[in-house]
Enzyme design. Sequence first.
Site, mmCIF file in Angstrom:
data_model
loop_
_atom_site.group_PDB
_atom_site.id
_atom_site.type_symbol
_atom_site.label_atom_id
_atom_site.label_comp_id
_atom_site.label_asym_id
_atom_site.label_seq_id
_atom_site.Cartn_x
_atom_site.Cartn_y
_atom_site.Cartn_z
ATOM 1 C CG HIS A 99 -0.413 -0.063 2.547
ATOM 2 N ND1 HIS A 99 0.299 0.529 2.981
ATOM 3 C CD2 HIS A 99 -0.333 -1.043 3.340
ATOM 4 C CE1 HIS A 99 0.902 0.664 4.023
ATOM 5 N NE2 HIS A 99 0.434 -0.590 4.461
ATOM 6 C CG HIS A 116 3.870 -1.386 2.920
ATOM 7 N ND1 HIS A 116 2.738 -1.946 2.346
ATOM 8 C CD2 HIS A 116 4.086 -1.497 3.784
ATOM 9 C CE1 HIS A 116 2.376 -2.880 3.342
ATOM 10 N NE2 HIS A 116 3.186 -2.548 4.252
ATOM 11 C CB CYS A 160 -1.380 -7.331 19.343
ATOM 12 S SG CYS A 160 -2.271 -6.633 17.729
ATOM 13 C CB CYS A 204 1.528 -5.527 17.152
ATOM 14 S SG CYS A 204 0.400 -4.101 17.449
ATOM 15 C CB CYS A 256 -3.955 -4.140 20.306
ATOM 16 S SG CYS A 256 -2.580 -3.375 19.305
ATOM 17 C CG HIS A 296 -3.566 -2.982 15.406
ATOM 18 N ND1 HIS A 296 -2.273 -3.431 15.788
ATOM 19 C CD2 HIS A 296 -3.252 -2.655 13.896
ATOM 20 C CE1 HIS A 296 -1.442 -3.419 14.659
ATOM 21 N NE2 HIS A 296 -1.975 -2.804 13.708
ATOM 22 C CE LYS A 316 -18.110 13.910 4.833
ATOM 23 N NZ LYS A 316 -17.738 12.491 4.655
ATOM 24 C CE LYS A 322 -20.287 6.166 -2.878
ATOM 25 N NZ LYS A 322 -20.923 5.582 -2.007
HETATM 26 O O1 ME8 Z 1 6.533 -3.931 10.415
HETATM 27 N N1 ME8 Z 1 3.289 5.991 6.710
HETATM 28 O O2 ME8 Z 1 6.031 -4.707 8.428
HETATM 29 P P1 ME8 Z 1 4.670 -3.978 7.891
HETATM 30 C C1 ME8 Z 1 4.387 5.726 6.529
HETATM 31 N N2 ME8 Z 1 7.299 -6.809 8.619
HETATM 32 N N3 ME8 Z 1 5.207 4.564 6.329
HETATM 33 C C2 ME8 Z 1 4.241 3.515 6.526
HETATM 34 C C3 ME8 Z 1 2.843 3.656 6.692
HETATM 35 C C4 ME8 Z 1 2.355 4.914 6.829
HETATM 36 N N4 ME8 Z 1 1.121 5.041 6.819
HETATM 37 N N5 ME8 Z 1 2.338 2.473 6.724
HETATM 38 C C5 ME8 Z 1 3.374 1.616 6.605
HETATM 39 C C6 ME8 Z 1 6.723 -4.587 9.571
HETATM 40 N N6 ME8 Z 1 4.445 2.125 6.389
HETATM 41 C C7 ME8 Z 1 7.586 -5.674 9.622
HETATM 42 C C8 ME8 Z 1 9.126 -4.950 9.521
HETATM 43 S S1 ME8 Z 1 11.713 -4.967 9.265
HETATM 44 C C9 ME8 Z 1 12.821 -6.259 9.855
HETATM 45 C C10 ME8 Z 1 10.207 -5.803 9.760
HETATM 46 C C11 ME8 Z 1 5.686 1.587 6.095
HETATM 47 O O3 ME8 Z 1 4.465 -4.374 6.559
HETATM 48 C C12 ME8 Z 1 6.938 2.209 7.244
HETATM 49 O O4 ME8 Z 1 8.209 1.810 6.560
HETATM 50 O O5 ME8 Z 1 3.722 -3.462 8.766
HETATM 51 C C13 ME8 Z 1 6.544 0.936 8.187
HETATM 52 O O6 ME8 Z 1 7.694 1.091 9.181
HETATM 53 C C14 ME8 Z 1 6.360 -0.394 7.650
HETATM 54 O O7 ME8 Z 1 5.665 -0.026 6.619
HETATM 55 C C15 ME8 Z 1 5.687 -1.506 8.286
HETATM 56 O O8 ME8 Z 1 5.419 -2.602 7.369
#
Ligand code: ME8
Length: 512
Positions: free
Chosen positions: A18, A21, A126, A129, A143, A146, A294, A297
């Site tokens: 997403h 990421h 959790c 997490c 949690c 979440h 807001k 749609k």
């Molecule tokens: O935590 N804003 O994986 P994950 C900014 N597998 N960055 C964001 C974000 C947002 N709203 N949402 C996600 C994990 N990220 C573990 C990591 S590392 C050894 C293991 C990014 O899929 C950001 O880099 O939940 C965050 O730290 C990461 O996605 C979490 O990805």
Amino acid sequence: MGRFFLTTPIYYVNDAPHLGHAYTTVNADAIARWHRLVGDDVFFLTGTDEHGAKVAESAEEHGMDPKSWADQTSARFVEAWRGLDISFDDYIRTTEPRHHAAVQAFLGRVYENGFIEKGIYEGLYCVRCEDYYTEEQLVGGNCPMHGTPVTHMEEENYFFKLDEFEDRLLEWYEANPDAVQPPTKRNEALGIIKGGLRPISITRTSLRWGVPVPWDEGHVFYVWYDALINYITAVGYGVDEERCAQWWPVVHHLIAKDILRFHTVWWPAMCMAAGVDPPANIFVHGYLLFGGEKLSKTMLQRLARSADEVNITDVAPAVLTDDFGVDPIRYHLLRSPLGPDNDFSYDGIVSRYNADLANNLGNLVARLATVVGSKCGGVGPAPAVDSPLAAAAAAAVSAATDAWARFAPHDAMAATWGLIGAANALLEATEPWKSEPGPEVDAVLGSALEALRIVTLLVSPAMPETAREIWGRVGLAGSPDECRLPGDAAWGGYPGGLSVTRGAPMFPRRKD
Ligand code: ME8
């Protein structure tokens, strides 16, 4: 130049990639590209985190075995990164044999060194997490991250004696004031350590989906203990000591604040326990969030896969790149400061696109090609040595260099747009389109072309495809990726005599 090793988190394969990421990955990619441009030997690592309860549950929900589910979802991340022009050098998957071997070797060392002991784990967990909480940390019994119920767990586990590392961690922080950045995040990490550390349960018997514990069959490692090690697996830990020593510990981990504790407390302590130096740098950024606005749609339908409640995690990067193009979305993700939380909105993308890309960069490219066409027969003149743009270009190169070194792509972009502004301002002040062809017009146009060449170099880590396109339009051979800074960004590199072509508008103005 030096070596530059940069990592993103490895993302969970419980669901599709997403925008959150993409935010980290695009920023990391641009930083890696900048370091290649200045001649560093770069190793840019990303990948997927494929073990643990969350992934196993997701696979089950989809009626698949965990490995097939991980294969399928990991491939979606690779596809998303290809779609965003991410130039990773290695893509690690924690289900790979090389990673199993490294985890077993690394944690085997921690065990031999006496930092792992057996005990009974009883606590609240959790799954989303993949983390434990105490009663006090729960919010309304749920949690705190979440808001979902936690599970009571009780099983025989191995524990990592994290509590034995409080003093060593504090000493390490003291000796390495820049290890965790920015300073607010360093303080947060110090607060966690000073608040007291407890042993951590690092194995599971209730779950089969993980890396087997080599000294006790029936246990698998807890997913975070396996995941963090990916960073050192990728440089050959336990297999190629020479390579490992070349790249470790001078690594930069780029992460968001959700996983600060794992990276700034657990991971350095794990390294110490294994007899390995902790990572040199952990850079922690904030969240990309939808602001209070807001969403209409139509925006919602454009942005979200599900229209109930929109989160960044509902937005597939491809929805935006299909709409705006790859480089404009990369640019947008790089343009907000990397550190604090940033508001994200559809309107925000449109207005930045129109202001920075259509009106500034796109306009400079288009008007230069048009005037060179009408006043110089389409042949770009050489720049003036004493052009006022020369100083503006030198200032932009220097400010951008400083900004990339600080992990501040937004400042690097601001510096670059300063030069674009200066070039547009020179054209507006001299109005070469109103003048008779001749040396004065040539000097202005040549200098503006030279400024554009330097802009193209500076913009190339952020918008690689756009940079290649402009490079070709002003008649330059090769590609900006082949240049090396600062040498190739010195004033006077545009040779003149090249054919300048006027292509289709690069960033047509958006009306939405
Ligand atoms: O935590 N804003 O994986 P994950 C900014 N597998 N960055 C964001 C974000 C947002 N709203 N949402 C996600 C994990 N990220 C573990 C990591 S590392 C050894 C293991 C990014 O899929 C950001 O880099 O939940 C965050 O730290 C990461 O996605 C979490 O990805």
